[in-house]
Design a protein around this motif. Structure first.
Motif, PDB file in Angstrom:
ATOM      1  N   ASN A   1       0.939  -1.522  -0.193  1.00  0.00           N
ATOM      2  CA  ASN A   1      -0.113   0.151   0.123  1.00  0.00           C
ATOM      3  C   ASN A   1       0.888   1.407  -0.232  1.00  0.00           C
ATOM      4  OD1 ASN A   1      -1.964  -1.271   0.035  1.00  0.00           O
ATOM      5  ND2 ASN A   1      -2.767  -1.414   2.291  1.00  0.00           N
ATOM      6  N   ALA A   2       2.014   1.491  -0.773  1.00  0.00           N
ATOM      7  CA  ALA A   2       2.968   1.792  -0.225  1.00  0.00           C
ATOM      8  C   ALA A   2       2.669   3.433  -1.610  1.00  0.00           C
ATOM      9  CB  ALA A   2       4.039   1.842  -0.844  1.00  0.00           C
ATOM     10  N   GLY A   3       2.197   4.018  -1.615  1.00  0.00           N
ATOM     11  CA  GLY A   3       1.693   4.993  -2.838  1.00  0.00           C
ATOM     12  C   GLY A   3       2.098   6.378  -3.156  1.00  0.00           C
ATOM     13  N   ALA A   4       2.601   6.391  -4.680  1.00  0.00           N
ATOM     14  CA  ALA A   4       2.876   8.251  -5.494  1.00  0.00           C
ATOM     15  C   ALA A   4       2.241   8.035  -5.767  1.00  0.00           C
ATOM     16  CB  ALA A   4       4.625   7.438  -5.399  1.00  0.00           C
ATOM     17  N   HIS A   5       1.868   9.796  -5.542  1.00  0.00           N
ATOM     18  CA  HIS A   5       0.988   9.818  -6.858  1.00  0.00           C
ATOM     19  C   HIS A   5       1.485  11.154  -7.271  1.00  0.00           C
ATOM     20  CE1 HIS A   5      -3.810  10.597  -7.529  1.00  0.00           C
ATOM     21  NE2 HIS A   5      -3.365  12.272  -6.994  1.00  0.00           N
ATOM     22  N   TYR A   6       1.659  11.405  -9.171  1.00  0.00           N
ATOM     23  CA  TYR A   6       1.533  12.206  -9.992  1.00  0.00           C
ATOM     24  C   TYR A   6       0.898  12.606 -10.815  1.00  0.00           C
ATOM     25  CZ  TYR A   6       5.803   8.874  -9.612  1.00  0.00           C
ATOM     26  OH  TYR A   6       7.204   7.753  -8.722  1.00  0.00           O
ATOM     27  N   LEU A   7       1.525  13.945 -11.470  1.00  0.00           N
ATOM     28  CA  LEU A   7       0.702  14.782 -11.870  1.00  0.00           C
ATOM     29  C   LEU A   7       1.592  15.566 -12.521  1.00  0.00           C
ATOM     30  CD1 LEU A   7      -2.309  15.994 -11.939  1.00  0.00           C
ATOM     31  CD2 LEU A   7      -1.283  18.471 -11.546  1.00  0.00           C
ATOM     32  N   ASP A   8       1.465  15.399 -14.608  1.00  0.00           N
ATOM     33  CA  ASP A   8       2.294  15.877 -15.006  1.00  0.00           C
ATOM     34  C   ASP A   8       4.029  15.619 -15.185  1.00  0.00           C
ATOM     35  OD1 ASP A   8      -0.644  16.713 -16.466  1.00  0.00           O
ATOM     36  OD2 ASP A   8       0.474  18.722 -15.428  1.00  0.00           O
ATOM     37  N   GLY A   9       3.535  14.461 -14.693  1.00  0.00           N
ATOM     38  CA  GLY A   9       4.925  13.498 -14.436  1.00  0.00           C
ATOM     39  C   GLY A   9       5.671  13.892 -13.605  1.00  0.00           C
ATOM     40  N   VAL A  10       5.353  14.983 -12.763  1.00  0.00           N
ATOM     41  CA  VAL A  10       6.138  15.395 -11.953  1.00  0.00           C
ATOM     42  C   VAL A  10       5.552  14.992 -10.149  1.00  0.00           C
ATOM     43  CG1 VAL A  10       6.665  17.520 -10.139  1.00  0.00           C
ATOM     44  CG2 VAL A  10       6.383  17.106 -12.517  1.00  0.00           C
ATOM     45  N   LEU A  11       6.154  14.566  -9.180  1.00  0.00           N
ATOM     46  CA  LEU A  11       6.006  13.498  -8.345  1.00  0.00           C
ATOM     47  C   LEU A  11       5.155  14.635  -7.118  1.00  0.00           C
ATOM     48  CD1 LEU A  11       5.221  11.041  -6.039  1.00  0.00           C
ATOM     49  CD2 LEU A  11       8.215  11.967  -5.664  1.00  0.00           C
ATOM     50  N   ALA A  12       3.587  14.292  -7.071  1.00  0.00           N
ATOM     51  CA  ALA A  12       3.471  15.719  -6.436  1.00  0.00           C
ATOM     52  C   ALA A  12       3.127  15.075  -4.456  1.00  0.00           C
ATOM     53  CB  ALA A  12       1.810  15.628  -6.796  1.00  0.00           C
ATOM     54  N   ALA A  13       2.791  13.454  -4.164  1.00  0.00           N
ATOM     55  CA  ALA A  13       2.288  12.701  -3.576  1.00  0.00           C
ATOM     56  C   ALA A  13       3.143  11.667  -2.765  1.00  0.00           C
ATOM     57  CB  ALA A  13       1.171  13.216  -2.853  1.00  0.00           C
ATOM     58  N   GLU A  14       2.963  11.178  -1.365  1.00  0.00           N
ATOM     59  CA  GLU A  14       3.634   9.978  -1.602  1.00  0.00           C
ATOM     60  C   GLU A  14       2.378   9.472   0.053  1.00  0.00           C
ATOM     61  OE1 GLU A  14       7.502   8.135  -2.641  1.00  0.00           O
ATOM     62  OE2 GLU A  14       7.682  10.228  -1.290  1.00  0.00           O
ATOM     63  N   GLY A  15       2.482   8.592  -0.138  1.00  0.00           N
ATOM     64  CA  GLY A  15       1.300   7.892   1.195  1.00  0.00           C
ATOM     65  C   GLY A  15       1.327   6.425   0.871  1.00  0.00           C
ATOM     66  N   GLU A  16       0.025   6.039   2.092  1.00  0.00           N
ATOM     67  CA  GLU A  16      -0.195   4.563   2.165  1.00  0.00           C
ATOM     68  C   GLU A  16      -1.504   4.978   1.416  1.00  0.00           C
ATOM     69  OE1 GLU A  16      -1.865   0.952   5.844  1.00  0.00           O
ATOM     70  OE2 GLU A  16      -0.477   3.010   5.663  1.00  0.00           O
ATOM     71  N   GLU A  17      -1.669   4.354   0.982  1.00  0.00           N
ATOM     72  CA  GLU A  17      -2.857   3.566   0.519  1.00  0.00           C
ATOM     73  C   GLU A  17      -3.351   2.419  -0.450  1.00  0.00           C
ATOM     74  OE1 GLU A  17      -6.259   6.053  -1.312  1.00  0.00           O
ATOM     75  OE2 GLU A  17      -4.949   6.708   1.174  1.00  0.00           O
ATOM     76  N   PRO A  18      -4.529   1.751  -0.149  1.00  0.00           N
ATOM     77  CA  PRO A  18      -4.926   0.634  -0.692  1.00  0.00           C
ATOM     78  C   PRO A  18      -5.520   0.231  -2.010  1.00  0.00           C
ATOM     79  CG  PRO A  18      -5.909   0.979   1.383  1.00  0.00           C
ATOM     80  CD  PRO A  18      -5.454   2.374   0.506  1.00  0.00           C
ATOM     81  N   PHE A  19      -4.814  -1.338  -2.885  1.00  0.00           N
ATOM     82  CA  PHE A  19      -5.595  -0.938  -3.919  1.00  0.00           C
ATOM     83  C   PHE A  19      -6.114  -1.830  -4.628  1.00  0.00           C
ATOM     84  CE2 PHE A  19      -3.658  -1.653  -8.979  1.00  0.00           C
ATOM     85  CZ  PHE A  19      -3.958  -0.226  -9.210  1.00  0.00           C
TER      86      PHE A  19
END
Length: 359
Positions: A230-248
């Motif tokens: 559940n380690a998540g990485a969240h990007y917008l337009d190719g740039v990392l914007a946030a990281e955190g714990e999120e289920p799939f």
């Protein structure tokens, strides 16, 4: 792209490009998919490249007189998306079924006022102008829940231009009998969200959804990558914007509805999408930050990612002539373009008169 010396009349089969082929630097043939073929304009082709780095060279070939009249099977059977893609939707249809290009058959059904064939960032797109109830325009994917809900980790790519009118659902999978058991990919309050919510209304074991600032009324490419822990990485337009714990998806226990354009819970449909959707992809692979960057750029600004050389094998000059404009009794603007100079020095002559003077 404008490729010097290129012309559709160079193809053996210009109407469908059946003789088009791609190869890497070793000569290995590459899979591709034609999203759009327009022999009088711009064509769009997705090519599966094994690896991409500075200096990578891909060669396109056409004009083979012995090529079959129909394109190779791999152009339509999902082979171009075999790299662990589960679903690939271009939204380029003018009407009817929204097809999945991955070869897995996760086709969608437009419901109510989905406007297809609108202008997208890449090619065609779908426009939805729903209200907050979500009881109108959407694309239903419910029959494919068993495929998506089996994914324990993976990546989601979205391409969107939302109007910023409230909570806009790009994609959601949910338990319609529960008040808040769902996975939502949404925009709200100038943010792009990936949000897993359990029956209590919050993702278990963490403090909030993955979010990235966005600008309503502007095209963006969102990308979310989540692993089995559940380690998540969240990007917008190719740039990392946030990281955190999120289920799939596999952590959502009893989903029974899935769609582009709305969410459904025990209160009924909600959070309808207001805006335009283009490329959307779900894969079972954990895409690297470099992959995210390249995939995003290939959608938003391919000119910054690739460059094109000249067409070889063209010996004679080619000229594109267009109709004259600003025509009056005494003058007119002659319009044309020298597309290719050929192998020797080239003279260009312009003729003006009541008949074509030849060359």
């Amino acid at each position: 792209f404008t490729v010097p010396c290129f012309g559709y009349d160079q193809f053996t089969h210009p109407s469908n490009g059946a003789d088009l082929r791609f190869a890497d630097a070793t000569g290995q043939a590459l899979n591709y998919e034609v999203e759009q073929w327009d022999s009088a304009g711009t064509s769009l082709v997705w090519v599966q490249v094994p690896a991409l780095s500075a200096g990578t060279t891909i060669t396109a070939y056409w004009g083979n007189a012995s090529a079959a009249a129909n394109p190779p099977a791999y152009t339509t059977d999902g082979s171009a998306w075999s790299e662990e893609y589960v679903g690939v939707w271009h939204f380029n249809e003018d009407s009817g079924t929204v097809f999945d290009s991955s070869g897995n058959g996760l086709h969608g059904t437009p419901v109510d006022d989905v406007i297809q064939g609108t202008n997208g960032l890449v090619d065609g797109a779908v426009f939805m102008n729903d209200d907050a109830t979500g009881d109108g325009a959407h694309i239903d994917l419910t029959e494919h829940i068993p495929v998506i809900s089996a994914l324990t980790e993976g990546s989601i790519l979205t391409t969107f231009d939302d109007l910023g009118l409230g909570v806009d659902t790009l994609f959601a999978i949910s338990d319609s009998a529960d008040g808040s058991s769902e996975i939502r990919v949404i925009t709200e309050g100038g943010l792009y969200w990936y949000d897993f919510r359990d029956a209590s209304g919050s993702p278990p074991g963490e403090g909030g959804a993955l979010q990235a600032p966005t600008t309503p009324g502007q095209w963006h490419v969102g990308f979310t990558v989540i692993n089995e822990t559940n380690a998540g990485a969240h990007y917008l337009d190719g740039v990392l914007a946030a990281e955190g714990e999120e289920p799939f998806f596999a952590d959502l226990l009893t989903p029974d509805t899935m769609a582009f354009g709305r969410n459904v819970d025990s209160g009924g449909p909600q959070w309808g999408f207001d805006g335009t959707l283009d490329e959307f992809r779900i894969s079972s692979a954990l895409r690297s930050s470099n992959w995210v960057w390249a995939a995003s750029l290939s959608i938003t600004d391919p000119d910054a990612l690739l460059s094109f050389g000249n067409v070889s094998g063209i010996d004679t000059p080619t000229v594109f002539n267009a109709e004259a404009t600003n025509v009056s009794a005494l003058s007119a603007d002659a319009n044309g373009e020298l597309n290719c100079e050929g192998v020797g020095a080239t003279d260009v002559r312009v003729y003006f008169g009541t008949a074509d003077g030849g060359t």
